[in-house]
Design a protein around this motif. Structure first.
Motif, PDB file in Angstrom:
ATOM      1  N   ALA A 192       0.810  -1.216   0.000  1.00 34.35           N
ATOM      2  CA  ALA A 192       0.000   0.000   0.000  1.00 34.35           C
ATOM      3  C   ALA A 192       0.844   1.267   0.000  1.00 34.35           C
ATOM      4  CB  ALA A 192      -0.933   0.008   1.210  1.00 34.35           C
ATOM      5  N   LEU A 193       2.153   1.133   0.277  1.00 35.45           N
ATOM      6  CA  LEU A 193       3.018   2.307   0.293  1.00 35.45           C
ATOM      7  C   LEU A 193       3.177   2.887  -1.108  1.00 35.45           C
ATOM      8  CD1 LEU A 193       5.829   0.984   2.663  1.00 35.45           C
ATOM      9  CD2 LEU A 193       4.056   2.660   3.246  1.00 35.45           C
ATOM     10  N   GLU A 194       3.317   4.201  -1.151  1.00 33.24           N
ATOM     11  CA  GLU A 194       3.515   4.927  -2.403  1.00 33.24           C
ATOM     12  C   GLU A 194       4.667   5.905  -2.228  1.00 33.24           C
ATOM     13  OE1 GLU A 194      -0.197   6.835  -3.098  1.00 33.24           O
ATOM     14  OE2 GLU A 194      -1.238   4.997  -3.725  1.00 33.24           O
ATOM     15  N   PRO A 195       5.221   6.423  -3.321  1.00 33.52           N
ATOM     16  CA  PRO A 195       6.246   7.460  -3.188  1.00 33.52           C
ATOM     17  C   PRO A 195       5.732   8.603  -2.311  1.00 33.52           C
ATOM     18  CG  PRO A 195       6.159   6.679  -5.440  1.00 33.52           C
ATOM     19  CD  PRO A 195       5.002   6.034  -4.735  1.00 33.52           C
ATOM     20  N   GLY A 196       6.555   9.004  -1.375  1.00 39.46           N
ATOM     21  CA  GLY A 196       6.153  10.025  -0.419  1.00 39.46           C
ATOM     22  C   GLY A 196       5.769   9.451   0.923  1.00 39.46           C
ATOM     23  N   ASP A 197       5.447   8.167   0.978  1.00 40.93           N
ATOM     24  CA  ASP A 197       5.168   7.519   2.249  1.00 40.93           C
ATOM     25  C   ASP A 197       6.482   7.160   2.941  1.00 40.93           C
ATOM     26  OD1 ASP A 197       2.425   7.702   1.913  1.00 40.93           O
ATOM     27  OD2 ASP A 197       2.253   5.724   0.982  1.00 40.93           O
ATOM     28  N   VAL A 198       6.383   6.713   4.199  1.00 43.26           N
ATOM     29  CA  VAL A 198       7.577   6.475   5.018  1.00 43.26           C
ATOM     30  C   VAL A 198       7.505   5.102   5.665  1.00 43.26           C
ATOM     31  CG1 VAL A 198       8.684   7.144   7.208  1.00 43.26           C
ATOM     32  CG2 VAL A 198       8.159   8.887   5.497  1.00 43.26           C
ATOM     33  N   ALA A 199       8.661   4.447   5.746  1.00 43.27           N
ATOM     34  CA  ALA A 199       8.822   3.239   6.551  1.00 43.27           C
ATOM     35  C   ALA A 199       9.817   3.556   7.658  1.00 43.27           C
ATOM     36  CB  ALA A 199       9.318   2.071   5.711  1.00 43.27           C
ATOM     37  N   LEU A 200       9.362   3.476   8.916  1.00 42.08           N
ATOM     38  CA  LEU A 200      10.229   3.666  10.072  1.00 42.08           C
ATOM     39  C   LEU A 200      10.685   2.301  10.563  1.00 42.08           C
ATOM     40  CD1 LEU A 200       8.296   6.338  12.214  1.00 42.08           C
ATOM     41  CD2 LEU A 200      10.314   6.725  10.787  1.00 42.08           C
ATOM     42  N   VAL A 201      11.979   2.068  10.555  1.00 40.00           N
ATOM     43  CA  VAL A 201      12.541   0.794  11.007  1.00 40.00           C
ATOM     44  C   VAL A 201      13.164   1.042  12.369  1.00 40.00           C
ATOM     45  CG1 VAL A 201      14.040  -1.131  10.398  1.00 40.00           C
ATOM     46  CG2 VAL A 201      13.033   0.281   8.586  1.00 40.00           C
ATOM     47  N   VAL A 202      12.525   0.535  13.416  1.00 33.57           N
ATOM     48  CA  VAL A 202      12.863   0.932  14.783  1.00 33.57           C
ATOM     49  C   VAL A 202      13.337  -0.270  15.600  1.00 33.57           C
ATOM     50  CG1 VAL A 202      12.061   2.108  16.853  1.00 33.57           C
ATOM     51  CG2 VAL A 202      11.033   2.668  14.645  1.00 33.57           C
ATOM     52  N   GLY A 203      14.590  -0.207  16.042  1.00 33.61           N
ATOM     53  CA  GLY A 203      15.074  -1.170  17.017  1.00 33.61           C
ATOM     54  C   GLY A 203      15.181  -2.602  16.530  1.00 33.61           C
ATOM     55  N   ALA A 218       9.871  -2.056   1.144  1.00 35.06           N
ATOM     56  CA  ALA A 218       9.242  -0.738   1.277  1.00 35.06           C
ATOM     57  C   ALA A 218       9.925   0.281   0.375  1.00 35.06           C
ATOM     58  CB  ALA A 218       9.297  -0.281   2.736  1.00 35.06           C
ATOM     59  N   ARG A 219      11.245   0.195   0.305  1.00 37.18           N
ATOM     60  CA  ARG A 219      11.975   1.126  -0.563  1.00 37.18           C
ATOM     61  C   ARG A 219      11.621   0.898  -2.026  1.00 37.18           C
ATOM     62  NH1 ARG A 219      18.013   3.414   0.262  1.00 37.18           N
ATOM     63  NH2 ARG A 219      18.183   4.534  -1.713  1.00 37.18           N
ATOM     64  N   ALA A 220      11.417  -0.352  -2.400  1.00 31.25           N
ATOM     65  CA  ALA A 220      11.050  -0.662  -3.779  1.00 31.25           C
ATOM     66  C   ALA A 220       9.697  -0.080  -4.151  1.00 31.25           C
ATOM     67  CB  ALA A 220      11.052  -2.174  -3.990  1.00 31.25           C
ATOM     68  N   GLU A 221       8.835   0.137  -3.148  1.00 31.23           N
ATOM     69  CA  GLU A 221       7.528   0.744  -3.406  1.00 31.23           C
ATOM     70  C   GLU A 221       7.612   2.266  -3.491  1.00 31.23           C
ATOM     71  OE1 GLU A 221       4.806  -0.827  -4.108  1.00 31.23           O
ATOM     72  OE2 GLU A 221       5.575  -2.854  -3.721  1.00 31.23           O
ATOM     73  N   GLY A 222       8.797   2.820  -3.275  1.00 32.91           N
ATOM     74  CA  GLY A 222       8.982   4.264  -3.353  1.00 32.91           C
ATOM     75  C   GLY A 222       8.945   4.977  -2.022  1.00 32.91           C
ATOM     76  N   ALA A 223       8.812   4.228  -0.930  1.00 37.08           N
ATOM     77  CA  ALA A 223       8.753   4.851   0.392  1.00 37.08           C
ATOM     78  C   ALA A 223      10.142   5.321   0.827  1.00 37.08           C
ATOM     79  CB  ALA A 223       8.201   3.867   1.418  1.00 37.08           C
ATOM     80  N   THR A 224      10.161   6.342   1.652  1.00 36.77           N
ATOM     81  CA  THR A 224      11.393   6.796   2.289  1.00 36.77           C
ATOM     82  C   THR A 224      11.623   5.950   3.528  1.00 36.77           C
ATOM     83  OG1 THR A 224      11.070   9.069   1.507  1.00 36.77           O
ATOM     84  CG2 THR A 224      12.565   8.742   3.365  1.00 36.77           C
ATOM     85  N   VAL A 225      12.761   5.276   3.592  1.00 35.77           N
ATOM     86  CA  VAL A 225      13.053   4.352   4.685  1.00 35.77           C
ATOM     87  C   VAL A 225      13.974   5.043   5.692  1.00 35.77           C
ATOM     88  CG1 VAL A 225      13.962   2.093   5.323  1.00 35.77           C
ATOM     89  CG2 VAL A 225      12.802   2.399   3.120  1.00 35.77           C
ATOM     90  N   ILE A 226      13.519   5.087   6.941  1.00 41.62           N
ATOM     91  CA  ILE A 226      14.257   5.766   8.005  1.00 41.62           C
ATOM     92  C   ILE A 226      14.545   4.768   9.112  1.00 41.62           C
ATOM     93  CG2 ILE A 226      14.197   7.620   9.718  1.00 41.62           C
ATOM     94  CD1 ILE A 226      12.078   8.993   7.889  1.00 41.62           C
ATOM     95  N   GLU A 227      15.815   4.579   9.423  1.00 39.99           N
ATOM     96  CA  GLU A 227      16.193   3.688  10.519  1.00 39.99           C
ATOM     97  C   GLU A 227      16.402   4.487  11.787  1.00 39.99           C
ATOM     98  OE1 GLU A 227      19.199   0.001  11.222  1.00 39.99           O
ATOM     99  OE2 GLU A 227      20.190   1.896  10.677  1.00 39.99           O
ATOM    100  N   ILE A 228      15.826   3.987  12.898  1.00 39.48           N
ATOM    101  CA  ILE A 228      16.040   4.557  14.225  1.00 39.48           C
ATOM    102  C   ILE A 228      16.629   3.451  15.084  1.00 39.48           C
ATOM    103  CG2 ILE A 228      14.942   5.571  16.247  1.00 39.48           C
ATOM    104  CD1 ILE A 228      12.780   6.676  14.336  1.00 39.48           C
ATOM    105  N   ASN A 229      17.892   3.601  15.415  1.00 43.21           N
ATOM    106  CA  ASN A 229      18.604   2.555  16.143  1.00 43.21           C
ATOM    107  C   ASN A 229      19.908   3.146  16.675  1.00 43.21           C
ATOM    108  OD1 ASN A 229      20.012   0.030  16.846  1.00 43.21           O
ATOM    109  ND2 ASN A 229      18.461  -0.980  15.611  1.00 43.21           N
ATOM    110  N   PRO A 230      20.279   2.848  17.908  1.00 48.13           N
ATOM    111  CA  PRO A 230      21.545   3.385  18.411  1.00 48.13           C
ATOM    112  C   PRO A 230      22.773   2.739  17.785  1.00 48.13           C
ATOM    113  CG  PRO A 230      20.549   1.937  20.034  1.00 48.13           C
ATOM    114  CD  PRO A 230      19.536   2.110  18.941  1.00 48.13           C
ATOM    115  N   LEU A 231      22.578   1.594  17.124  1.00 50.33           N
ATOM    116  CA  LEU A 231      23.700   0.849  16.563  1.00 50.33           C
ATOM    117  C   LEU A 231      23.546   0.669  15.059  1.00 50.33           C
ATOM    118  CD1 LEU A 231      23.835  -2.002  19.227  1.00 50.33           C
ATOM    119  CD2 LEU A 231      25.230   0.075  19.187  1.00 50.33           C
TER     120      LEU A 231
END
Length: 263
Positions: A192-203, A218-231
């Motif tokens: 369901a993701l489209e360009p302009g949507d976001v995937a938050l990858v957390v922990g 998710a990236r292949a669907e055009g979403a912006t992928v954001i990782e949140i992780n201390p490592l």
């Protein structure tokens, strides 16, 4: 191309703008999401009664078949420990984000902290401690169970009212198939993701599949992928943005920034 690493204290404008501009946000959460709540890992729960056992020996269908009271005793104690902790600021921030954007959460965690914080969870890809069911006939078990406040080496599992079989925790044990409905729900949310949507990858460490493959999907669907992780993780290099910080540090700041920008 991944942007340079940033920290929660210097939340990049590009990350805030990406989430603010998204119609849909897919959250892919792993063990780090709940770490700051004090959720015990397998090893943390290895108190004296079980310290000589490899957790893998307690998390298999074979172990259950061999000695259900022994395995149930360990999981009942683990459920007690999980029920004794609270959702952290990261869980609560995602619940707030769900009121600002269309949010779908797919988690590898078997606790219920997302739900207790007020979020709807689309998928528990590794099952849930509290989704009890009969080990024989598969019928869900909705009754309350007694959880010992002190570890018990052996504890008789509840009895299934439908067939009389033993009730087991709803986690996915080693060697078992992932729940088809939860995998399908995750893949549907990705589709369901489209360009302009976001995937938050957390922990999440990005080691265990199929969850480790979801950010790339998710990236292949055009979403912006954001990782949140201390490592740094195995999926860091496939993310558009990387924020080095914990869920409880980064997510409240991110959601507050989105909320303030919406005003």
């Amino acid at each position: 191309m991944t942007t340079p690493e940033t920290t929660a204290d210097a939340l990049p404008e590009e990350v805030v703008a990406a989430v603010r501009g998204a119609r849909r946000v897919l959250v892919l959460s792993g063990a780090g999401m709940s770490a700051e709540s004090g959720v015990p890992t397998f090893r943390d729960a290895q108190t004296g009664l079980w310290e000589e056992f490899d957790p893998a020996q307690l998390a298999t269908a074979e172990a259950w078949q061999e000695d259900p009271p022994f395995v149930w005793g360990w999981y009942a104690w683990r459920m007690h420990l999980v029920r004794g902790v609270d959702p952290n600021a990261g869980h609560r921030a995602l619940a707030e984000l769900g009121r600002l954007r269309e949010v779908a959460i797919s988690t590898q965690n078997v606790d219920d902290l997302h739900e207790r914080a007020g979020s709807d969870v689309a998928a528990h890809v590794h099952g849930s401690l509290f989704a009890l069911r009969c080990a024989d006939c598969g019928v869900p078990y909705a009754q309350e169970v007694d959880l010992p406040s002190e570890p018990q080496e052996r504890l008789t599992p509840p009895e299934c009212p439908a067939c009389g079989g033993h009730v087991r925790p709803g986690v996915v044990w080693f060697g078992e198939m992932l729940p088809e409905a939860d995998v399908a729900a995750t893949e549907s949310a990705i589709d369901a993701l489209e360009p302009g949507d976001v995937a938050l990858v957390v922990g999440t460490s990005g080691i265990v599949f199929p969850a480790a493959g979801y950010p790339a999907m998710a990236r292949a669907e055009g979403a912006t992928v954001i990782e949140i992780n201390p490592l740094e993780t195995d999926i860091s290099d496939m993310c558009h943005h990387v924020v080095r910080g914990t869920a409880a540090e980064v997510l409240p700041a991110l959601v507050a920034a989105v909320r303030d920008a919406d005003r």
